[in-house]
Design a protein around this motif. Structure first.
Motif, PDB file in Angstrom:
ATOM      1  N   THR A 168      -2.208   8.449   5.235  1.00 23.75           N
ATOM      2  CA  THR A 168      -2.112   7.657   4.007  1.00 23.75           C
ATOM      3  C   THR A 168      -1.927   8.504   2.757  1.00 23.75           C
ATOM      4  OG1 THR A 168      -4.529   7.603   4.025  1.00 23.75           O
ATOM      5  CG2 THR A 168      -3.383   5.630   4.825  1.00 23.75           C
ATOM      6  N   SER A 169      -2.358   9.767   2.795  1.00 21.72           N
ATOM      7  CA  SER A 169      -2.248  10.629   1.621  1.00 21.72           C
ATOM      8  C   SER A 169      -2.064  12.069   2.085  1.00 21.72           C
ATOM      9  CB  SER A 169      -3.507  10.522   0.754  1.00 21.72           C
ATOM     10  OG  SER A 169      -4.605  11.158   1.391  1.00 21.72           O
ATOM     11  N   PRO A 170      -1.614  12.973   1.182  1.00 19.33           N
ATOM     12  CA  PRO A 170      -1.467  14.389   1.562  1.00 19.33           C
ATOM     13  C   PRO A 170      -2.773  15.007   2.062  1.00 19.33           C
ATOM     14  CG  PRO A 170      -0.289  13.948  -0.476  1.00 19.33           C
ATOM     15  CD  PRO A 170      -1.060  12.710  -0.158  1.00 19.33           C
TER      16      PRO A 170
ATOM     17  N   SER B 184     -14.408   4.111   2.364  1.00 16.05           N
ATOM     18  CA  SER B 184     -14.943   4.090   3.727  1.00 16.05           C
ATOM     19  C   SER B 184     -13.852   3.818   4.754  1.00 16.05           C
ATOM     20  CB  SER B 184     -16.044   3.028   3.850  1.00 16.05           C
ATOM     21  OG  SER B 184     -15.510   1.716   3.768  1.00 16.05           O
ATOM     22  N   CYS B 185     -12.733   3.256   4.325  1.00 12.34           N
ATOM     23  CA  CYS B 185     -11.641   2.900   5.241  1.00 12.34           C
ATOM     24  C   CYS B 185     -10.514   3.925   5.235  1.00 12.34           C
ATOM     25  CB  CYS B 185     -11.088   1.520   4.881  1.00 12.34           C
ATOM     26  SG  CYS B 185     -12.314   0.204   4.973  1.00 12.34           S
ATOM     27  N   LEU B 186     -10.665   5.002   4.482  1.00 15.52           N
ATOM     28  CA  LEU B 186      -9.655   6.055   4.412  1.00 15.52           C
ATOM     29  C   LEU B 186     -10.182   7.329   5.055  1.00 15.52           C
ATOM     30  CD1 LEU B 186      -8.523   5.462   0.744  1.00 15.52           C
ATOM     31  CD2 LEU B 186      -6.968   5.404   2.697  1.00 15.52           C
TER      32      LEU B 186
ATOM     33  N   HIS C  49      -7.332   4.218  -7.453  1.00  7.20           N
ATOM     34  CA  HIS C  49      -6.147   3.485  -7.005  1.00  7.20           C
ATOM     35  C   HIS C  49      -5.875   3.619  -5.508  1.00  7.20           C
ATOM     36  CE1 HIS C  49      -4.693   4.110 -11.408  1.00  7.20           C
ATOM     37  NE2 HIS C  49      -5.422   3.012 -11.294  1.00  7.20           N
ATOM     38  N   LEU C  50      -6.770   4.255  -4.768  1.00  9.13           N
ATOM     39  CA  LEU C  50      -6.500   4.509  -3.358  1.00  9.13           C
ATOM     40  C   LEU C  50      -6.467   3.236  -2.518  1.00  9.13           C
ATOM     41  CD1 LEU C  50      -8.533   7.780  -2.720  1.00  9.13           C
ATOM     42  CD2 LEU C  50      -6.075   7.512  -2.958  1.00  9.13           C
ATOM     43  N   HIS C  51      -7.060   2.157  -3.024  1.00  5.17           N
ATOM     44  CA  HIS C  51      -6.988   0.903  -2.273  1.00  5.17           C
ATOM     45  C   HIS C  51      -5.545   0.415  -2.152  1.00  5.17           C
ATOM     46  CE1 HIS C  51      -6.278  -1.685  -5.830  1.00  5.17           C
ATOM     47  NE2 HIS C  51      -6.962  -0.746  -6.461  1.00  5.17           N
ATOM     48  N   ARG C  52      -4.687   0.885  -3.064  1.00  7.44           N
ATOM     49  CA  ARG C  52      -3.273   0.492  -2.990  1.00  7.44           C
ATOM     50  C   ARG C  52      -2.631   1.016  -1.703  1.00  7.44           C
ATOM     51  NH1 ARG C  52      -1.224   2.094  -9.102  1.00  7.44           N
ATOM     52  NH2 ARG C  52      -2.669   0.746 -10.275  1.00  7.44           N
ATOM     53  N   LEU C  53      -3.140   2.140  -1.190  1.00  6.65           N
ATOM     54  CA  LEU C  53      -2.617   2.682   0.057  1.00  6.65           C
ATOM     55  C   LEU C  53      -3.064   1.855   1.261  1.00  6.65           C
ATOM     56  CD1 LEU C  53      -3.402   6.460  -0.615  1.00  6.65           C
ATOM     57  CD2 LEU C  53      -1.252   5.246  -1.051  1.00  6.65           C
TER      58      LEU C  53
END
Length: 457
Positions: free
Chosen positions: A51-53, A147-149, A345-349
């Motif tokens: 989801t992210s680098p 918690s979901c990332l 803003h990580l929920h956008r991922l």
């Protein structure tokens, strides 16, 4: 042999006594699991591995550890070995899949809400404040999303919260084992997120003034002595530092640099580059590129090694600080202010299909100034603690809040993600403000009602 009814009665009593913990855990777990399910529906479970680098680096290091290969040094140098090891254990047990690791994080995040409850209750001896603080932690959208990332934030928050609860237990009850466990957890936390590497200094400050806790949360134990008052906290701090320094010496052997991670210099160099770049009309990235290019030319090198990066970043940070200390402090405070009050803003991922609805809501919150509400309520909470002379609680909560307020200023646009550990203090301060306001309002209404009855009679 006791009758079955007595077992049922005993179980019922035990559950009733722990009803706050049970209800908080169920609520927190349900919200986090629901977010995970929404995320899987929108992007698929496997997408969570990339989801992210940062996630990609963590997963690559976890796979390398699980498979016994050596391709984990990049992540170890950038972040420390803690979270990559957590993922490696999951990959060994369940395969290279995101869902098992996320479920464990959801459990840890839910248990952290119970630690928040315990923390608040121990400091302020108020069930109402503890319940509200636990609810705020359970409802935290930042905590739910993280918690979901596959990022280290949830694991670090759990380790930090548990270590602090144990440290307070040791200070207030004067037993040895909580200090030992607290030191181990702080050390593991530092290896999970290097942002915690300076926390042992705060532990020392809290210990020095720990007698202020006597009037707030406990009565002196007959076992107390000046020796144990000094030695026991030193044990915790010493264990934490031993773990961190052992890893730093390992990095010195591998990379030639005695540091826990590159972030030991990464935060200062971000602040220094921003400070140096602004008067020249450059971006932070452009300034960093110029420094690296100049370094390679001066040393006649073609490759920029991890050791080179640390040495360059440290020297440039010190140089800019010596020349422009006030400007660097202003940059730090400015970024801290942004990160503490901005929205993560990580929920956008996680739920990109919901972005058309959530992004306008985020903009509305920012335009209306509601993002400053948490900070405002925290300040009121600190004032209330000061006014009511609960200095021990103010010392602990203020230390946690101020520590993470300052350390999140090492980078920009991370939002409330970086300040997640600071929520441990923030939700307690907010709960104190809300409960105190509600009590004052209730007593005010009672007085008004009595006055009306008196006038009517």
């Amino acid at each position: 042999m006791p009758a079955p009814e007595s077992y049922a009665r005993s179980l019922g009593n035990a559950l009733w006594q722990r009803r706050d913990y049970i209800l908080l855990f169920v609520l927190a777990f349900a919200l986090r699991f629901a977010m995970h399910r929404f995320s899987v529906e929108q992007i698929g479970a496997e997408k969570l591995l990339a989801t992210s680098p940062d996630t990609i680096n963590y997963v690559a290091a976890g796979k390398a550890l699980a498979q016994g290969s050596g391709d984990y040094e990049v992540a170890f140098w950038a972040f420390g070995p803690g979270y990559a090891s957590f993922l490696a254990a999951n990959f060994v047990l369940f395969g290279v899949r995101a869902t098992p690791a996320v479920i464990i994080q959801i459990l840890l995040s839910s248990l952290a809400c119970l630690l928040v409850y315990k923390f608040a209750q121990k400091l302020l001896r108020s069930r109402a404040i503890a319940v509200v603080a636990g609810l705020l932690a359970a409802l935290s959208y930042t905590a739910i999303s993280l918690s979901c990332l596959l990022l280290s934030d949830t694991l670090f928050f759990f380790l930090f919260a548990l270590s602090l609860v144990l440290y307070l237990k040791g200070l207030t009850e004067r037993c040895w084992w909580p200090f030992i466990l607290s030191g181990l957890l702080v050390g593991c936390g530092i290896l999970t997120r290097p942002i915690g590497q300076f926390w042992p200094a705060a532990m020392v400050v809290i210990a020095i003034f720990s007698r202020r806790l006597v009037g707030d949360v406990h009565r002196e134990s007959p076992r107390n002595s000046r020796l144990t008052t000094i030695v026991q906290p030193v044990i915790a701090v010493g264990i934490a530092l031993l773990i961190a320094l052992t890893w730093a010496f390992r990095n010195n052997a591998v990379h030639g640099v005695p540091a826990v991670a590159i972030s030991s210099a990464g935060g200062p160099i971000n602040i220094a580059a921003e400070t140096a770049a602004k008067p020249q009309g450059l971006t932070r990235e452009e300034q960093l590129t110029l420094w690296i290019k100049a370094f390679l030319e001066e040393t006649n090198q073609k490759e920029f090694t991890p050791a080179d990066s640390y040495r360059l970043f440290r020297s440039k940070s010190l140089e800019i600080f010596r020349n422009r200390p006030i400007d660097m402090i202003r940059t730090l405070l400015h970024w801290s202010w942004i990160n503490v009050n901005d929205i993560c803003h990580l929920h956008r991922l996680l739920i990109p299909k919901s972005n058309p609805k959530t992004i306008p809501l985020e903009k509305t919150i920012l335009k209306s100034g509601l993002n400053f509400l948490n900070l405002s309520l925290c300040i009121v909470g600190m004032v209330l603690l000061l006014a009511t002379r609960r200095f021990g609680a103010l010392l602990v909560l203020g230390s946690v809040y101020c520590y993470f307020f300052l350390t999140v200023g090492g980078t920009r646009w991370q939002g409330s993600r970086l300040f997640l550990p600071g929520q441990l203090a923030a939700v307690v301060l907010i709960a104190l403000t809300l409960v105190s306001t509600a009590k004052a309002a209730f007593h005010g209404l009672v007085l008004v009602f009595r006055r009306l009855r008196y006038n009517a009679s």
